[in-house]
Motif scaffolding. Structure first.
Motif, PDB file in Angstrom:
ATOM      1  N   UNK A   1       0.792  -1.210  -0.028  1.00  0.00           N
ATOM      2  CA  UNK A   1      -0.041  -0.007   0.038  1.00  0.00           C
ATOM      3  C   UNK A   1       0.745   1.339   0.075  1.00  0.00           C
ATOM      4  N   UNK A   2       0.394   2.305  -0.593  1.00  0.00           N
ATOM      5  CA  UNK A   2       1.012   3.452  -0.397  1.00  0.00           C
ATOM      6  C   UNK A   2       0.254   4.492   0.421  1.00  0.00           C
ATOM      7  N   UNK A   3      -0.571   4.067   0.974  1.00  0.00           N
ATOM      8  CA  UNK A   3      -1.569   4.926   2.033  1.00  0.00           C
ATOM      9  C   UNK A   3      -2.913   4.884   2.002  1.00  0.00           C
ATOM     10  N   UNK A   4      -3.662   5.341   2.337  1.00  0.00           N
ATOM     11  CA  UNK A   4      -5.277   5.260   2.731  1.00  0.00           C
ATOM     12  C   UNK A   4      -5.805   5.933   1.514  1.00  0.00           C
ATOM     13  N   UNK A   5      -5.125   7.152   0.786  1.00  0.00           N
ATOM     14  CA  UNK A   5      -5.949   7.804  -0.129  1.00  0.00           C
ATOM     15  C   UNK A   5      -5.718   7.053  -1.561  1.00  0.00           C
ATOM     16  N   UNK A   6      -6.721   7.225  -2.401  1.00  0.00           N
ATOM     17  CA  UNK A   6      -6.640   6.852  -3.925  1.00  0.00           C
ATOM     18  C   UNK A   6      -5.618   8.097  -4.425  1.00  0.00           C
ATOM     19  N   UNK A   7      -4.802   7.565  -5.047  1.00  0.00           N
ATOM     20  CA  UNK A   7      -3.596   8.522  -5.938  1.00  0.00           C
ATOM     21  C   UNK A   7      -3.812   8.269  -7.281  1.00  0.00           C
ATOM     22  N   UNK A   8      -3.469   9.565  -7.985  1.00  0.00           N
ATOM     23  CA  UNK A   8      -3.485   9.413  -9.299  1.00  0.00           C
ATOM     24  C   UNK A   8      -2.204   8.573  -9.724  1.00  0.00           C
ATOM     25  N   UNK A   9      -1.870   7.963 -10.710  1.00  0.00           N
ATOM     26  CA  UNK A   9      -0.926   7.067 -11.057  1.00  0.00           C
ATOM     27  C   UNK A   9       0.584   7.770 -10.942  1.00  0.00           C
ATOM     28  N   UNK A  10       0.570   9.066 -11.419  1.00  0.00           N
ATOM     29  CA  UNK A  10       1.810   9.601 -11.498  1.00  0.00           C
ATOM     30  C   UNK A  10       2.179  10.253  -9.820  1.00  0.00           C
ATOM     31  N   UNK A  11       1.239  10.395  -9.030  1.00  0.00           N
ATOM     32  CA  UNK A  11       1.446  10.535  -7.787  1.00  0.00           C
ATOM     33  C   UNK A  11       1.781   9.553  -7.045  1.00  0.00           C
ATOM     34  N   UNK A  12       1.196   8.347  -7.213  1.00  0.00           N
ATOM     35  CA  UNK A  12       1.698   7.049  -6.720  1.00  0.00           C
ATOM     36  C   UNK A  12       3.152   6.911  -7.187  1.00  0.00           C
ATOM     37  N   UNK A  13       3.423   6.977  -8.225  1.00  0.00           N
ATOM     38  CA  UNK A  13       4.842   6.827  -8.711  1.00  0.00           C
ATOM     39  C   UNK A  13       5.753   7.562  -7.731  1.00  0.00           C
ATOM     40  N   UNK A  14       5.616   8.904  -7.566  1.00  0.00           N
ATOM     41  CA  UNK A  14       6.381   9.800  -6.827  1.00  0.00           C
ATOM     42  C   UNK A  14       6.364   9.227  -5.362  1.00  0.00           C
ATOM     43  N   UNK A  15       5.232   8.983  -4.703  1.00  0.00           N
ATOM     44  CA  UNK A  15       4.956   8.470  -3.455  1.00  0.00           C
ATOM     45  C   UNK A  15       6.067   7.219  -3.299  1.00  0.00           C
ATOM     46  N   UNK A  16       5.911   6.315  -4.175  1.00  0.00           N
ATOM     47  CA  UNK A  16       6.635   4.899  -4.092  1.00  0.00           C
ATOM     48  C   UNK A  16       8.319   5.255  -3.924  1.00  0.00           C
ATOM     49  N   UNK A  17       8.632   6.004  -4.786  1.00  0.00           N
ATOM     50  CA  UNK A  17      10.067   6.299  -4.960  1.00  0.00           C
ATOM     51  C   UNK A  17      10.782   7.096  -3.677  1.00  0.00           C
ATOM     52  N   UNK A  18       9.643   8.240  -3.420  1.00  0.00           N
ATOM     53  CA  UNK A  18      10.311   9.017  -2.134  1.00  0.00           C
ATOM     54  C   UNK A  18      10.300   7.901  -0.922  1.00  0.00           C
ATOM     55  N   UNK A  19       9.235   6.979  -0.881  1.00  0.00           N
ATOM     56  CA  UNK A  19       9.268   5.994   0.283  1.00  0.00           C
ATOM     57  C   UNK A  19      10.443   5.189   0.403  1.00  0.00           C
ATOM     58  N   UNK A  20      10.893   4.464  -0.783  1.00  0.00           N
ATOM     59  CA  UNK A  20      12.155   3.633  -0.904  1.00  0.00           C
ATOM     60  C   UNK A  20      13.357   4.862  -0.614  1.00  0.00           C
ATOM     61  N   UNK A  21      13.501   5.916  -0.971  1.00  0.00           N
ATOM     62  CA  UNK A  21      14.653   6.682  -0.706  1.00  0.00           C
ATOM     63  C   UNK A  21      14.649   6.929   0.787  1.00  0.00           C
ATOM     64  N   UNK A  22      13.441   7.427   1.328  1.00  0.00           N
ATOM     65  CA  UNK A  22      13.434   7.519   2.979  1.00  0.00           C
ATOM     66  C   UNK A  22      13.837   6.504   3.712  1.00  0.00           C
ATOM     67  N   UNK A  23      13.275   5.094   3.249  1.00  0.00           N
ATOM     68  CA  UNK A  23      13.754   3.924   4.086  1.00  0.00           C
ATOM     69  C   UNK A  23      15.389   3.765   3.898  1.00  0.00           C
ATOM     70  N   UNK A  24      15.740   4.038   2.774  1.00  0.00           N
ATOM     71  CA  UNK A  24      17.373   3.948   2.616  1.00  0.00           C
ATOM     72  C   UNK A  24      18.291   4.786   3.146  1.00  0.00           C
TER      73      UNK A  24
END
Length: 238
Positions: A210-233
């Motif tokens: 999941x990328x969170x509770x909100x329903x995201x646009x595809x491009x927003x989901x892509x940005x959220x996913x990459x930011x999440x991985x960067x944040x964890x690392x």
């Protein structure tokens, strides 16, 4: 610092084509003897001096070369392109600034677009690298069928994720990531993945996230996913 891009930098000196020379000398008013910084997009930062301020064919001399090592992790985002090309351009720009390593545009059952102007997207990526002072240009791949992606054996050593919206899919990507790995994350179109596509991904060891509770646009989901991985690392206390 202002960063410029030139793909084929040769030492000790190299020249720019007419368009880049005009931009550097006429538009930015750089003169002979001025110091400028270039990258080749392959991890190198070149400190250069203008030795011929010719607006048709400027010549620069490399005075120092610095190399940026690869990250200990690798982020590959596979995403279905949206119908609106401007949203895709915005996305690749932001992904580059945040720090994606590779983007594949993925054809899925509900995809809205099957053709992209990859040369225009590449220009957006290079501009974003210069703006964010990055010395590595992310790889941009053409539209690829989802089935070909999930079956590709090169991802066997990757952590593999598929992000979609479902009340049963409630474990966030952040919780599932192992640091310092290679990752591939699948993001579907606005209509999301079909049940057959989800099952196909599961069959090839892609884990739901999941990328969170909100329903995201595809491009927003892509940005959220990459930011999440960067944040964890990049969090040092994990």
């Amino acid at each position: 610092m202002q960063l410029f891009f030139h793909e084929n930098i040769q030492e000790p000196s190299f020249h720019l084509d007419t368009e880049e020379s005009k931009h550097l000398i006429k538009v930015l008013r750089r003169q002979q003897g001025d110091k400028v910084n270039f990258t080749d997009g392959k991890g190198c930062l070149f400190e250069c001096t203008i030795i011929d301020a010719n607006p048709q064919k400027a010549v620069l001399q490399v005075t120092q070369r610095l190399y940026t090592p690869d990250d200990d992790y690798y982020i590959h985002l596979a995403i279905s392109p949206t119908k609106n090309s401007e949203r895709m351009e915005w996305m690749v720009e932001k992904l580059t600034e945040i720090g994606v390593h590779e983007i594949t545009f993925m054809e899925s059952e509900y995809s809205e677009r099957s053709k992209l102007k990859l040369d225009r997207l590449q220009k957006k990526v290079i501009a974003a690298c210069k703006q964010s002072l990055k010395t590595r240009v992310p790889k941009i791949n053409p539209v690829t069928p989802m089935e070909d992606l999930v079956k590709d054996k090169k991802f066997d050593s990757y952590q593999r994720f598929i992000a979609y919206v479902d009340k049963e899919n409630d474990q966030h990507l952040f919780e599932k990531i192992e640091k310092d790995r290679a990752y591939i994350i699948l993001i579907g179109p606005e209509g999301d993945f079909s049940q057959q596509e989800l099952q196909l991904a599961f069959d090839f060891m892609f884990h739901p996230c999941s990328l969170g509770k909100s329903r995201l646009r595809s491009e927003t989901a892509g940005v959220a996913a990459v930011h999440t991985v960067q944040l964890k690392n990049n969090l040092t206390n994990l």
